[in-house]
Write a protein that holds these residues in place. Structure first.
Motif, short mmCIF file in Angstrom:
data_model
loop_
_atom_site.label_atom_id
_atom_site.label_comp_id
_atom_site.label_asym_id
_atom_site.label_seq_id
_atom_site.Cartn_x
_atom_site.Cartn_y
_atom_site.Cartn_z
N TRP A 81 0.83 -1.20 0.00
CA TRP A 81 0.00 0.00 0.00
C TRP A 81 0.88 1.26 0.00
N ILE A 82 1.89 1.29 0.84
CA ILE A 82 2.79 2.44 0.91
C ILE A 82 3.49 2.64 -0.44
N ASP A 83 3.94 1.56 -1.07
CA ASP A 83 4.70 1.63 -2.32
C ASP A 83 3.84 1.92 -3.55
N LYS A 126 3.62 6.97 -6.83
CA LYS A 126 4.87 7.60 -7.27
C LYS A 126 5.07 8.94 -6.58
N GLU A 127 4.00 9.51 -6.07
CA GLU A 127 4.02 10.85 -5.49
C GLU A 127 4.64 10.83 -4.09
N PRO A 128 5.78 11.49 -3.88
CA PRO A 128 6.45 11.49 -2.58
C PRO A 128 5.57 11.98 -1.43
N SER A 129 4.75 12.99 -1.66
CA SER A 129 3.91 13.50 -0.57
C SER A 129 2.82 12.47 -0.20
N THR A 130 2.30 11.77 -1.19
CA THR A 130 1.30 10.72 -0.91
C THR A 130 1.96 9.58 -0.16
N ARG A 131 3.16 9.22 -0.56
CA ARG A 131 3.89 8.15 0.13
C ARG A 131 4.12 8.52 1.59
N GLN A 132 4.56 9.76 1.84
CA GLN A 132 4.80 10.20 3.22
C GLN A 132 3.50 10.17 4.03
N ARG A 133 2.41 10.58 3.41
CA ARG A 133 1.11 10.54 4.09
C ARG A 133 0.72 9.10 4.41
N ARG A 134 0.99 8.19 3.50
CA ARG A 134 0.65 6.78 3.76
C ARG A 134 1.50 6.21 4.90
N ILE A 135 2.72 6.64 5.00
CA ILE A 135 3.56 6.21 6.12
C ILE A 135 2.97 6.72 7.43
N GLU A 136 2.56 7.97 7.44
CA GLU A 136 1.95 8.54 8.65
C GLU A 136 0.66 7.82 9.00
#
Length: 183
Positions: free
Chosen positions: A124-126, A129-139
């Motif tokens: 899900w995290i991976d 491609k969008e870095p901000s979306t990835r960071q939000r998914r980590i949070e």
């Protein structure tokens, strides 16, 4: 589990060597979502997760070791695979490892999940491609783990989650068009 045998030619798309499973081979697998398999490709032994193609089948991301063993684009490869319930620990990306290291409680909950669940969190995290979306998914993943959720929710597990080789959750062909199985 039953051994599934077939031949298929992989193709390159956006830096990946993609080996699509024939629909009849994929239909013998226990799930339309990510499935862990072990087997051989042209005699090379491997264990890896097959990704769904978004059309009810699966595909294999042919790694560098398989390519070094002779698997190449356009050349038919012979596969023998079987599904396994033995999910190894996934490789942890640096940004997710940093988030785990930053919060011992999140790390503790992460370690209480199964390897399959950890693969699903990372999938899900991976899947962006969008870095901000990835960071939000980590949070969001940290928050959900702290609230006792063992698996990510709210995404279709039967869709292709590798942005480099898919569009709208469906595997791309070598020419960039969507793979269609006619389902």
């Amino acid at each position: 589990m039953e051994t599934i045998s077939f031949n298929v030619a992989p193709y390159k798309i956006n830096g990946h060597l993609v080996l699509p499973l024939p629909q009849d081979a994929s239909s013998k697998l226990p799930s339309r979502s990510q499935v862990m398999v072990k087997g051989t490709v042209d005699g090379y032994e491997f264990q890896t997760a097959l990704e769904p193609d978004g059309n009810g089948s699966h595909w294999l991301d042919v790694n560098k070791d398989m390519q070094a063993a002779g698997v190449s684009a356009g050349k038919s490869a012979s596969l023998e695979i079987e599904a396994t319930k033995d999910w190894p620990e996934p490789e942890i990306p640096q940004d997710w490892q940093a988030a785990l290291d930053a919060d011992p409680k999140v790390y503790a909950f992460w370690n209480k999940t199964t390897p399959l669940a950890r693969w699903e969190w990372l999938r899900w995290i991976d899947s962006t491609k969008e870095p901000s979306t990835r960071q939000r998914r980590i949070e969001v993943s940290c928050s959900k783990l702290l609230h006792g959720e063992k698996r990510p929710c709210c995404f279709n597990r039967s869709m292709n989650c590798v942005p480099d080789v898919s569009k709208s959750g469906v595997l791309l062909r070598a020419d960039g068009t969507l793979v269609s199985t006619g389902l």
